[in-house]
Enzyme design. Structure first.
Site, PDB file in Angstrom:
ATOM      1  N   ASP A 181       2.327  -5.251  -0.475  1.00 41.14           N
ATOM      2  CA  ASP A 181       3.630  -4.612  -0.345  1.00 41.14           C
ATOM      3  C   ASP A 181       4.029  -4.352  -1.792  1.00 41.14           C
ATOM      4  OD1 ASP A 181       6.443  -4.160  -0.394  1.00 41.14           O
ATOM      5  OD2 ASP A 181       6.552  -4.949   1.639  1.00 41.14           O
ATOM      6  N   HIS A 182       3.880  -3.111  -2.234  1.00 40.33           N
ATOM      7  CA  HIS A 182       3.992  -2.883  -3.680  1.00 40.33           C
ATOM      8  C   HIS A 182       5.386  -3.213  -4.232  1.00 40.33           C
ATOM      9  CE1 HIS A 182       5.686   1.015  -2.591  1.00 40.33           C
ATOM     10  NE2 HIS A 182       6.070   1.174  -3.847  1.00 40.33           N
ATOM     11  N   HIS A 244       9.080  -3.238   2.988  1.00 42.26           N
ATOM     12  CA  HIS A 244       9.778  -3.444   1.716  1.00 42.26           C
ATOM     13  C   HIS A 244      11.150  -4.106   1.894  1.00 42.26           C
ATOM     14  CE1 HIS A 244       6.529  -0.969   0.520  1.00 42.26           C
ATOM     15  NE2 HIS A 244       7.087   0.203   0.778  1.00 42.26           N
TER      16      HIS A 244
END
Ligand code: BG6
Length: 492
Positions: A181-182, A244
């Protein structure tokens, strides 16, 4: 930095993400010494390429990301790259890949450490994981590691995510799976923990006695761009909220972990998500609103973007209210919103404190405006920093108050040195640190919450389009918060 030995195998190795983010991140790790002589990279995809052409593409990817690609350092780095054409659905191809992997392992003395990075269509994740195991690609050396890195989306609802997870867990243990999950690789998202658990001032007030509400905004300026074929099947709820936003919210809501380790942090995030109220039909319908952007000037509405069906009911905006049923947060809502084609590109968290119970400055003859709430803002992007709004006396002879701000903004020079999310995350994979990845229990609670909203939305035809490009979304997002006698801190 300590050198880590590893063989990387990239599935989707000629894809946009690989060239734009993954290879440049590896190069940064190389420059910093996390990777030195003992590493090799195999890029795979269905394309026919040879090592030479692949290396030329790597060189371009380094140049495109602002590196000098003809330096000795870059040339040495690129010499560790190999290409293998590979059809992920063809079992026979895996044994060819295995031979290539074994050879490189010997050549570079990698001790059997392997990182399999899946940067491609998720429908193949299960097959790949299975064949990696059955075809012997996973190292059997007991001191070596095998790690699987996967990109989103992780399923499209709880059931499909579970199915995918079951498939992966036939080959990999949970602690070998790194779900990217950047947002968890972003500097200021990681800073939430420092802010909360490094400051008595903050943590002692971090609860429903002192915090009125928390607002999380992930605002995007661009529309769907060229990703409509993915996006139209996903929508903002799945694309941004399930992953996110849920991750950010769980970092904000969790209890203090026993220690700063991945197991302890994950345990607290999971506990927080377990106490997130999963809405029934009526509450889902009132506590979440959706939007789709209309047209303005030469910007077509969402339904007229390339590859979007003209009757699409996909939402490009979501706003909602989240409630935790636990001692820390009961009665303090978390409001979240995200959307495409909004006024600006930014991510921020606004923590709104309760006003003083008694406003002693508001005596009858005073001209004073009522005290403003204290607000602690975490600026995630594009600028990194914190801001704390307090009330102070105005600089005059009478006695009135005004809100002032204490600001800490990371200066641009320092920002330039901030590692990209992917560099951090690949670094963590090399070190076997799962702190900044989504664990399966987190993913599953997030889906169960989101599925309930989706279920309600799927019953009703939305009135789309309903917001003007470059605004902050539909009127319904304002009504959602105004109904609770509150307002969004960030407004136009
Ligand atoms: C991705 C979404 O996960 O995040 C995209 O799929 C979105 O739709 C992107 O644009 C936003 O990321 P960032 O880092 O630019 O805020």
């Amino acid at each position: 930095a300590t050198e880590r030995k590893a063989l990387f195998v990239f599935f989707g190795g000629t894809g946009d993400l690989a060239y734009r983010k993954l290879y440049p991140s590896l190069f940064n790790l190389y420059r910093k010494g996390n990777l030195r002589s003992h590493f090799a990279v195999i890029g795979t995809s269905r394309q026919t390429l040879d090592d030479e052409k692949f290396r030329a593409a790597i060189k371009k990817s380094l140049a495109d990301s602002g590196n000098r690609s003809d330096s000795k350092e870059a040339t040495d780095f690129i010499s560790h790259f190999y290409y293998q054409a590979h059809d992920v659905t063809n079992v026979a191809h895996y044994s060819v890949l295995k031979d290539a992997a074994d050879k490189l392992d010997k050549k570079y003395k990698l001790d059997g450490n392997r990182i399999f990075y899946l940067s491609m269509a998720p429908q193949f994740f299960g097959t790949i994981a299975q064949d990696l195991k059955t075809q012997g690609l996973m190292s059997t050396n007991k001191d070596a590691f095998n790690r699987l890195v996967i990109e989103k989306p992780f399923g499209r609802d709880y059931d499909s995510a579970k199915e995918l997870n079951d498939a992966l867990s036939k080959s990999f243990e949970e602690d070998q799976i790194f779900r990217i999950d950047h947002y968890l690789g972003k500097e200021m998202i990681q800073n939430i923990e420092a802010l909360r658990f490094g400051n008595t001032l903050v943590e002692s007030l971090w609860n429903n006695r002192y915090i009125d509400n928390i607002q999380v905004t992930l605002s995007e300026k661009l529309g769907v761009e060229e990703r409509a074929s993915y996006y139209d099947n996903s929508g903002a709820l799945r694309d941004m909220v399930q992953n996110h936003i849920m991750q950010i919210v769980s970092l904000l809501a969790m209890e203090q972990p026993v220690a700063f380790t991945d197991t302890d942090i994950r345990a607290e995030k999971v506990k927080a998500l377990r106490s997130l109220r999963v809405y029934n039909v009526a509450d889902a319908a009132t506590n979440f609103v959706r939007g789709q952007y209309g047209a303005v000037n030469d910007q077509p509405d969402y339904r007229h973007e390339d590859n979007v069906p003209v009757d699409s009911t996909t939402e490009t905006f979501v706003a909602g209210k989240l409630l935790f049923d636990n001692y820390r947060w009961s009665g303090t809502p978390f409001y979240v919103r995200t959307g495409k084609m909004l006024a600006d590109k930014f991510t921020r968290v606004d923590v709104v404190f309760k006003r003083p119970l008694v406003d002693i400055f508001a005596f009858p003859q005073s001209q004073n405006t009522p005290l403003a709430a204290n607000v602690l803002t975490i600026f995630v992007e594009p600028h990194a920093g914190f801001s704390l709004q307090l009330n102070a006396k105005t600089n005059d002879t009478g006695f009135s108050t005004e809100p002032i701000k204490l600001d800490y903004l990371v200066d641009a020079e320092k920002s330039k040195d901030t590692p990209e999310p992917y560099e951090r995350l690949i670094h963590d994979v090399l070190n076997g640190d799962g702190t900044n990845f989504s664990s399966w229990p987190e993913v599953s609670y997030a889906w169960k919450f989101v599925d309930q909203i989706r279920r309600v939305w799927d019953l009703q035809e939305p009135q789309f389009p309903n917001y003007t490009p470059h605004s902050m979304g539909p009127a319904a997002a304002e009504e959602l918060i105004q109904r609770d006698h509150r307002e969004w801190i960030y407004r136009l």
